[in-house]
Write a protein that holds these residues in place. Structure first.
Motif, PDB file in Angstrom:
ATOM      1  N   VAL A   5      -7.833   3.611   4.519  1.00  0.00           N
ATOM      2  CA  VAL A   5      -7.380   2.005   4.227  1.00  0.00           C
ATOM      3  C   VAL A   5      -7.925   1.099   4.942  1.00  0.00           C
TER       4      VAL A   5
ATOM      5  N   THR B 127      -9.984  -2.221   2.235  1.00  0.00           N
ATOM      6  CA  THR B 127      -9.020  -2.656   1.036  1.00  0.00           C
ATOM      7  C   THR B 127      -9.063  -4.237   0.924  1.00  0.00           C
TER       8      THR B 127
ATOM      9  N   ILE C 180      -0.369   3.975  -2.319  1.00  0.00           N
ATOM     10  CA  ILE C 180      -1.825   4.704  -1.938  1.00  0.00           C
ATOM     11  C   ILE C 180      -1.329   5.470  -0.820  1.00  0.00           C
TER      12      ILE C 180
ATOM     13  N   ARG D 236      -4.211   6.426   5.330  1.00  0.00           N
ATOM     14  CA  ARG D 236      -3.858   5.437   5.993  1.00  0.00           C
ATOM     15  C   ARG D 236      -5.255   5.010   6.913  1.00  0.00           C
TER      16      ARG D 236
ATOM     17  N   PHE E 104       0.833  -1.138   0.082  1.00  0.00           N
ATOM     18  CA  PHE E 104       0.113  -0.037   0.053  1.00  0.00           C
ATOM     19  C   PHE E 104       0.954   1.174   0.109  1.00  0.00           C
TER      20      PHE E 104
END
Length: 437
Positions: free
Chosen positions: A411, A299, A266, A408, A263
């Motif tokens: 996510v 996710t 992202i 974060r 990640f």
């Protein structure tokens, strides 16, 4: 009477019709005759090949052979002329002198002589040894009679082969998904009943037979054998989009995830933006299908362990069958390269990691070559236009690392996870409920 008096110039006069110079017989300097040029041209110095030129030559040969139209089934002259064009057009050789196709061909098949005057090993022998070690997972001394290679030489060939594969093809076959790749993955996920899905994620363990004794406790888990973990993301065509290798085998999937860069794009704002709709609800972050050990993040979408009712049962069946993509990728990777299936025989962990990455690169190359023969999912309904798509990928990305904490938290949002999972249950039922009945 002395026939050769010291003051006689008869010997010298023999040359007088050819040269007017007086020759000093005691001088070590050779005379210049009229038939010779006054300035003797120096021999042309041969241009040595550099390591950068060798790398570009290998890339030119492989890319020319990989041409899907003509491949290498052509005359030698035409084949090497195409290599010459590719070689001289490379941006990596700006400032270098151009090479002719004959020089490239001679350099490709050149064998040097050793101290005994005998020809050394050819490139075909070295590459054959490396590929056979990867494919069959045997030790280096297995091919000493077949290829006339010693064990240490075979291991060195394998090391150089892995370095070359990563240098030439790592950027292409270990790349992050581009916007076009993401849109294709999203279209496939939507056809399979999971809008916004871009693959499945899981971990695989590779046994390390020659793990140092001081490290065995760190790398050994319940099986009693030290292992190294590979985390991978695979799509329906078995292409491996993410490969993170090297963590000790005592770590489970959650511990590996905490250390994984899956990640990172992202979180750092470098990933393309994704928007998709499920059950009339809009989401802006793609997800992976996982097994039950992974956390309830936005996710990740897991199956339902104890499904109650036909909708939950259908969703669990569809999710578990779709999530097998990564398991199939692991199985195909091990079947193609037995060195990954068998225990690792090397001592150096860095070299083991290079072998794993090389196998992933070669696996993706084979997938690209054989993809047309797979059972493809029909996405033609999305090719005519984007009006029927429920997912969109922004072609431009914006760097924004200031909001890393907010991204974060998004996510890892469990509420978005619960709502998305409920919407997916309804979407799968609407798409496949009546068909299964």
């Amino acid at each position: 009477m002395d026939p050769f008096p010291h003051n006689s110039h008869g010997f010298v006069n023999l040359l007088s019709p050819q040269s007017s110079q007086t020759i000093d017989l005691a001088s070590a300097e050779m005379p210049r005759f009229s038939s010779q040029q006054s300035d003797v041209p120096k021999p042309v110095e041969r241009k040595r090949w550099t390591a950068q030129e060798d790398i570009v030559l290998i890339s030119a040969w492989l890319n020319t052979s990989k041409d899907p139209i003509v491949s290498n089934q052509q005359k030698a002259g035409s084949f090497w002329k195409r290599i010459e064009e590719y070689f001289n057009a490379s941006a990596k050789l700006s400032g270098f002198a151009e090479r002719e196709w004959g020089q490239c061909k001679q350099r490709w098949g050149r064998q040097r002589r050793n101290g005994h005057g005998r020809y050394g090993l050819s490139a075909l022998q070295k590459c054959t040894a490396a590929i056979r070690m990867l494919a069959y997972g045997q030790s280096g001394d297995t091919y000493d009679e077949y290829l006339r290679l010693g064990e240490s030489t075979a291991r060195l060939c394998l090391e150089n082969f892995t370095d070359g594969i990563m240098e030439l093809f790592g950027e292409e076959y270990l790349r992050r998904p581009t916007p076009d790749d993401l849109q294709h993955l999203l279209d496939i996920g939507e056809v399979r009943g999971f809008p916004g899905m871009i693959g499945s994620i899981d971990c695989m363990h590779w046994e390390w037979k020659n793990c140092p004794t001081a490290w065995r406790g760190q790398y050994t888990r319940g099986s009693g054998k030290p292992t190294i973990v590979l985390e991978a993301v695979a799509s329906q065509d078995l292409w491996i989009w993410h490969a993170f290798f090297g963590l000790p085998g005592t770590l489970n999937d959650i511990n590996v995830l905490d250390r994984s860069p899956v990640f990172s794009d992202i979180l750092e704002g470098r990933a393309p933006k994704v928007n998709f709709k499920v059950n009339n609800h809009t989401y802006r972050m793609a997800y992976y299908l996982t097994d039950g050990i992974y956390p309830n993040w936005a996710t990740f979408i897991q199956s339902i362990s104890l499904p109650q009712g036909p909708k939950a049962e259908l969703f669990a069946h569809r999710q578990e069958s779709t999530r097998k993509d990564v398991e199939r990728a692991f199985g195909v990777l091990q079947s193609r390269f037995a060195i990954v299936k068998n225990p690792a025989l090397l001592w150096d962990k860095v070299k083991i990691g290079k072998i794993m990455r090389t196998c992933v690169i070669l696996h993706n190359m084979i997938v690209e070559n054989e993809r047309s023969g797979y059972a493809q999912i029909d996405t033609s309904e999305f090719e005519s236009g984007e009006s029927s798509r429920s997912s969109q990928v922004q072609r431009t990305t914006s760097m924004n690392i200031g909001n890393m904490r907010g991204i974060r938290n998004e996510v890892r949002d469990s509420q978005i996870h619960d709502r998305l999972k409920a919407d997916l249950v309804e979407n799968v039922w609407q798409k496949f409920g009546n068909v299964d009945e």
